[in-house]
Scaffold this active site. Structure first.
Site, PDB file in Angstrom:
ATOM      1  N   HIS A  23       0.884  -1.160   0.000  1.00  0.00           N
ATOM      2  CA  HIS A  23       0.000   0.000   0.000  1.00  0.00           C
ATOM      3  C   HIS A  23       0.924   1.213   0.000  1.00  0.00           C
ATOM      4  O   HIS A  23       1.514   1.551   1.026  1.00  0.00           O
ATOM      5  CB  HIS A  23      -0.886  -0.041   1.256  1.00  0.00           C
ATOM      6  CG  HIS A  23      -1.804   1.125   1.408  1.00  0.00           C
ATOM      7  ND1 HIS A  23      -3.143   1.055   1.120  1.00  0.00           N
ATOM      8  CD2 HIS A  23      -1.579   2.396   1.811  1.00  0.00           C
ATOM      9  CE1 HIS A  23      -3.716   2.240   1.348  1.00  0.00           C
ATOM     10  NE2 HIS A  23      -2.781   3.067   1.774  1.00  0.00           N
TER      11      HIS A  23
ATOM     12  N   HIS B  72       2.191   5.229  -0.935  1.00  0.00           N
ATOM     13  CA  HIS B  72       1.817   6.631  -1.160  1.00  0.00           C
ATOM     14  C   HIS B  72       2.907   7.303  -1.994  1.00  0.00           C
ATOM     15  O   HIS B  72       4.082   6.988  -1.863  1.00  0.00           O
ATOM     16  CB  HIS B  72       1.641   7.349   0.174  1.00  0.00           C
ATOM     17  CG  HIS B  72       0.337   7.046   0.831  1.00  0.00           C
ATOM     18  ND1 HIS B  72      -0.516   8.005   1.305  1.00  0.00           N
ATOM     19  CD2 HIS B  72      -0.286   5.863   1.074  1.00  0.00           C
ATOM     20  CE1 HIS B  72      -1.599   7.440   1.826  1.00  0.00           C
ATOM     21  NE2 HIS B  72      -1.481   6.136   1.704  1.00  0.00           N
TER      22      HIS B  72
ATOM     23  N   CYS C  83      -2.164  12.735   1.650  1.00  0.00           N
ATOM     24  CA  CYS C  83      -1.848  12.134   2.948  1.00  0.00           C
ATOM     25  C   CYS C  83      -1.945  13.195   4.024  1.00  0.00           C
ATOM     26  O   CYS C  83      -1.153  14.122   4.048  1.00  0.00           O
ATOM     27  CB  CYS C  83      -0.442  11.553   2.899  1.00  0.00           C
ATOM     28  SG  CYS C  83       0.098  10.953   4.491  1.00  0.00           S
TER      29      CYS C  83
END
Lengths: 321, 321
Positions: A216, A218, A249
Site C-alpha cells: 500500500h 503513497h 496524505c
C-alpha cells in the site's frame, strides 16, 4: 534479475481513502458514479466507504447511502473500511463485501498519536475483531502494517519493528488456530524508497516465506511508482492504489501532498512491464478524469494529462500496413 | 541484485528545457535568480539557455542577457544548448561553458518531423559541428539519443534502432579518430518503463562496454523516477533533471503533461538509496518552490509539496536523546 509476477491484483482505494481526504460536500451520487465507473474498468476490488464516526470523518457519513445506492456488478467485490466493532456492525448491515483486515503499526508512537492505542491494547482489540469475523464466517485476515517504511513521529522505522508488529498479529492469530491471508506493508507517510522496499520485503519473506506480501504505497515524495516497480521485481502481486492519485496524505501536513499511487499509473507500469492486471488502461484514465471533475481540482496523476502510448502505437501500426 | 553507483552527477535542465516550455514573458532577472539559486544547492552543471532562433523559440530570445547577467560561481559549469553553427557561435561569444553534445534520433520519423532531417543529413551536420568543437578545442562529445524508449510517430522503438543511431555517430567520430565521452539515452516522450530501461541499457552496454551511459528521463506518464531507479540499479551515474519538474513535454500534445524528472526527487531517490549527489535536498526543495513562484503555476514535483523526511528524523533523534 527480476521475479515479475504474471498477474497483479489491485484494490482500488480512491472512493474511500481518496474522498475522505477531500473536504466534506461531495455528493453521494457522485461517489456512486465514480464507483460504478471504476467497476467498468476491470477492477475487481473497490473499497467504497469508511464506516467510521461521522463526527470524526463527516466526509464518510454517507457510507450507508453509498452501499444502498450502488448497482453492484456480479464479478466485483465492493469493500469498506471500519476501525471498531460498531463500524463493522454498520458495514455488516449493508450488502458490501467484508474483508476481515487486521491492523498493526510498526511505529508505536504512530499508533498512540493516530489511534490512541498502545500495541497491547491494539492487539487485544484486533483479536476481538477477529472474533467478530469468525462469528460472521469470514475467511483469513490480511494484515495491514502501518508505517512499515517510516513514521512522521519516529522517523526511520527499523525493520525489526516491522517484523515485531507482524509477529504480534501472527501470534495472536496462532492462539486462535488461524493464519493470515497476506501481509500488506503500508508506506503510510510516503517514506519508502526502492532499496528500503527490497530490504523490508526481504526480511518479511525470510521470516514468513509462505505468506504473500502486498504493498500500500503513497506517492507523497514522488517515489510511489519506483517503489511499486521494486515490489513487482520481487514478485509482489497485490497492490492498493487510488484512481488519479486521489487522496492526499493528511500526515504530510499539507493538503497539496500527493496520496496513494495512481491506479492508472500502476496499471500502465504493469502493462508496460508485461504484467497482466485485468484492468483496461484507457478506461482507468477516463475514470481518473471523472474523479478530477468530481473533486473539482487537479489530481496528481500524470498519465491522465498526457494519455497512454496507445494512440502512438496505433498510428505507427497503421503507417506500417 | 543491484549495482548502485557511489555517486551521481546531475545536469540541471530546468532553466533551459523548463523555461522553453513555458509561455514567453518570464523576466530575464527571474531566470537568472533561479540559475543562481540552483548554483547554491551543490549542483555542478546547470544548462542556462538555448541559443536557437528567437523566431522559433521567443522564450529563449534572452539567452545572451542571461549569460551576461549571471554571477558565475567558480565550481559550477553553466552550460547551454544550440542546434546549429550559428547557435554555437552565439554561445561561444558568451562566457558560458561549451558542452560539445552530438545528437541523433533512434526514430527516423521523429528526426524528420521534429528536426526536418534525414539520418544522413543529420549525421553530416553533426560531424560538421564536431569540426567546430575541434577548432574550439573542446573535449570528447556526449551523444544524446532522442526517442531511445519510444516515439510519438513510430510508437515503440526497437532496440536495434537505438543501437543503429549510436553506431552512426560513433562511426562518424571514429573517422575523425575520436571517441565519445558518454551515451545519454533520452526518453523524449516519456515512454520508458523499468523493463525497457534495463533492456536498452543492457544492449548498449553489450555493444560499447567502456562507454558511460546517462539518462535523460521525462515523467510524462508517472514512471520517471521508477526509470531512474532502474538506471541506478544498473550503475548509471549521470542523469539530467529539472527543478520542480519544470518543463512539460510539448510532444505529449498537452501543456499540462509533466516534464523532466524533478531534480529534488532524483536527489531524494539517490540519497535514500545511499547514493551521493553532492546536492543539498532541502535547498533544491526551496528552489523548486522558487521556480513555481516564477512560472506562476503549480509544478508537478511532489516532494516540494510534502517536504523531505528530515524534520521527522530530526524530531525522532531529539526524542531519543
Amino acid at each position: 534479475m527480476t521475479d515479475l509476477p504474471e498477474r497483479v491484483e489491485i484494490i482500488e482505494e480512491g472512493p474511500r481513502e481518496g474522498f475522505q481526504s477531500e473536504p466534506p460536500g461531495i455528493a453521494t451520487r457522485d461517489k456512486i458514479r465514480l464507483i460504478e465507473a471504476l467497476a467498468e474498468t476491470g477492477l475487481r476490488h473497490i473499497t467504497c466507504a469508511s464506516f467510521v464516526s461521522p463526527k470524526l470523518l463527516p466526509q464518510m457519513a454517507d457510507a450507508e447511502q453509498i452501499a444502498e445506492g450502488l448497482h453492484q456488478k456480479q464479478d466485483v467485490e465492493y469493500g469498506a473500511l471500519w476501525l471498531n466493532d460498531s463500524g463493522f456492525r454498520r458495514a455488516q448491515a449493508t450488502g458490501l463485501s467484508l474483508r476481515p483486515v487486521l491492523f498493526a503499526s510498526a511505529s508505536d508512537t504512530f499508533l498512540l498519536k493516530n489511534n490512541n492505542r498502545t500495541p497491547d491494547r491494539s492487539l487485544t482489540e484486533q483479536m476481538a475483531m477477529r472474533g467478530l469475523y469468525d462469528e460472521a464466517g469470514l475467511g483469513r485476515s490480511p494484515l495491514y502494517i502501518f508505517t512499515a517504511f517510516g513514521c512522521n513521529y519516529e522517523g526511520s522505522v527499523p525493520v525489526d519493528k516491522v517484523l515485531a508488529a507482524i509477529e504480534r498479529l501472527i501470534s495472536g492469530l496462532a492462539d486462535l488456530g488461524q493464519k493470515p491471508s497476506e501481509i500488506c506493508l503500508c508506506d503510510t507517510i510516503g517514506a519508502a524508497n526502492p532499496t528500503l522496499v527490497r530490504r523490508v520485503i526481504g526480511a518479511v519473506r525470510d521470516r514468513w516465506p509462505d505468506l504473500p506480501i502486498a504493498l500500500h504505497l503513497h506517492d507523497t515524495r514522488g517515489l510511489g511508482l519506483a517503489n511499486a516497480a521494486a515490489g513487482l521485481d520481487l514478485g509482489v502481486s497485490r497492490f492498493d492504489s487510488s484512481i488519479g492519485g486521489l487522496g492526499g496524505c493528511p500526515f504530510a501536513g499539507n493538503r497539496a501532498a500527493a496520496g496513494n499511487i495512481a491506479t492508472e499509473e500502476l496499471v500502465f507500469l504493469c502493462e508496460e512491464m508485461g504484467v497482466d492486471t485485468g484492468v483496461d488502461l484507457e478506461q482507468t484514465i477516463a475514470v481518473a478524469t471523472l474523479a478530477e471533475q468530481i473533486v473539482g481540482h487537479p489530481l496528481p496523476g500524470r498519465i491522465m494529462k498526457a494519455g497512454s502510448l496507445k494512440p502512438f502505437r496505433a498510428r505507427a501500426a497503421e503507417v506500417a500496413q
